[in-house]
Scaffold this active site. Structure first.
Site, PDB file in Angstrom:
ATOM      1  N   GLY A 146       0.814  -1.198   0.000  1.00  0.00           N
ATOM      2  CA  GLY A 146       0.000   0.000   0.000  1.00  0.00           C
ATOM      3  C   GLY A 146       0.850   1.250   0.000  1.00  0.00           C
ATOM      4  O   GLY A 146       2.026   1.237  -0.360  1.00  0.00           O
ATOM      5  N   CYS A 147       0.244   2.360   0.404  1.00  0.00           N
ATOM      6  CA  CYS A 147       0.963   3.636   0.451  1.00  0.00           C
ATOM      7  C   CYS A 147       2.190   3.508   1.346  1.00  0.00           C
ATOM      8  O   CYS A 147       2.090   3.067   2.491  1.00  0.00           O
ATOM      9  CB  CYS A 147       0.040   4.725   0.972  1.00  0.00           C
ATOM     10  SG  CYS A 147       0.847   6.330   1.184  1.00  0.00           S
ATOM     11  N   PHE A 148       3.351   3.893   0.823  1.00  0.00           N
ATOM     12  CA  PHE A 148       4.583   3.623   1.576  1.00  0.00           C
ATOM     13  C   PHE A 148       4.794   4.516   2.787  1.00  0.00           C
ATOM     14  O   PHE A 148       5.621   4.224   3.642  1.00  0.00           O
ATOM     15  CB  PHE A 148       5.817   3.622   0.686  1.00  0.00           C
ATOM     16  CG  PHE A 148       6.049   4.803  -0.235  1.00  0.00           C
ATOM     17  CD1 PHE A 148       5.523   6.057   0.003  1.00  0.00           C
ATOM     18  CD2 PHE A 148       6.847   4.632  -1.370  1.00  0.00           C
ATOM     19  CE1 PHE A 148       5.774   7.133  -0.841  1.00  0.00           C
ATOM     20  CE2 PHE A 148       7.106   5.698  -2.238  1.00  0.00           C
ATOM     21  CZ  PHE A 148       6.564   6.948  -1.965  1.00  0.00           C
ATOM     22  N   SER A 153      -4.054   3.118   1.486  1.00  0.00           N
ATOM     23  CA  SER A 153      -4.495   3.961   2.584  1.00  0.00           C
ATOM     24  C   SER A 153      -5.160   5.211   2.033  1.00  0.00           C
ATOM     25  O   SER A 153      -6.169   5.656   2.540  1.00  0.00           O
ATOM     26  CB  SER A 153      -3.316   4.356   3.485  1.00  0.00           C
ATOM     27  OG  SER A 153      -2.369   5.102   2.766  1.00  0.00           O
TER      28      SER A 153
END
Length: 205
Positions: A58-60, A138
């Site tokens: 997902g979003c890092f 996210s």
């Protein structure tokens, strides 16, 4: 599993040109020091006895936080966000988000194997996202948010596959869907832009 990691001279930053020659998996664009640990983002970590792990979940921004929160005393030496698994060199955030490069947003974890097992990192990986969603996210829903474990050697592959199989059994028992996570050989890792590194720590400092 041993004494706490000693962050001493073997982790001194080295020139990028030297890094590119010695380890092509450590590539451009990184800033110098970790905002939380004050250890290098660029260094010849493996020569110092440390190991690398690479995850897409997902979003890092939030993903990286989950790994640095493990802490240096438990064996996490450094973390960095970046891009991997795509078709272009030196990808930028905007290019990756456009979907045209095929890269995933990833977190690279540097860990001390005397203090931290790879299996423990896999536990954090599974707990930090929903692997039954094609592109766990996210705050976005692009292909760059896909669930993937990039492995650096056969031992990591075996551990990742066994961990995935266990997660699949767990999901079946709970009727919670099919695990869509990929396990793939680690490709080139491209550092994300400086402002993405340890993003939430910078926001709160």
């Amino acid at each position: 599993m041993g004494s706490p990691v000693q962050l001493t001279s073997p982790l001194s930053p080295v020139p990028r040109s030297q890094l590119l020659m010695e380890n092509p998996l450590i590539m451009a664009n990184s800033c110098t020091l970790h905002h939380v640990f004050h250890t290098p983002l660029d260094a010849d970590f493996e020569a110092s006895g440390f190991r690398l792990a690479l995850f897409g979940l997902g979003c890092f921004w939030g993903a990286e936080r989950r790994f640095w929160q493990i802490g240096a005393s438990r064996g996490v030496v450094s973390t960095a966000v970046g891009y991997a698994g795509g078709s272009s060199e030196n990808p930028t955030y905007d290019a990756v988000c456009s979907g045209g490069t095929g890269h995933a947003e990833v977190v690279r974890v540097v860990y001390d194997p005397k203090l931290m097992d790879y299996e423990r990192l896999l536990q954090v990986f599974w707990s930090a996202h929903d692997p039954t969603v094609r592109n766990p996210k996210s705050d976005g829903d692009g292909w760059q948010y896909r669930s993937v474990v990039f492995v650096y050697d056969e031992a990591q592959r075996e551990a990742a596959e066994a961990s995935k199989a266990e997660k699949e059994r767990e999901m079946r028992e709970k009727y919670e869907g099919v695990v869509l996570t990929e396990v793939r050989e680690a490709p080139m890792f491209w550092f994300g832009e400086e402002y993405h590194q340890q993003y939430f720590a910078k926001m709160w400092s």
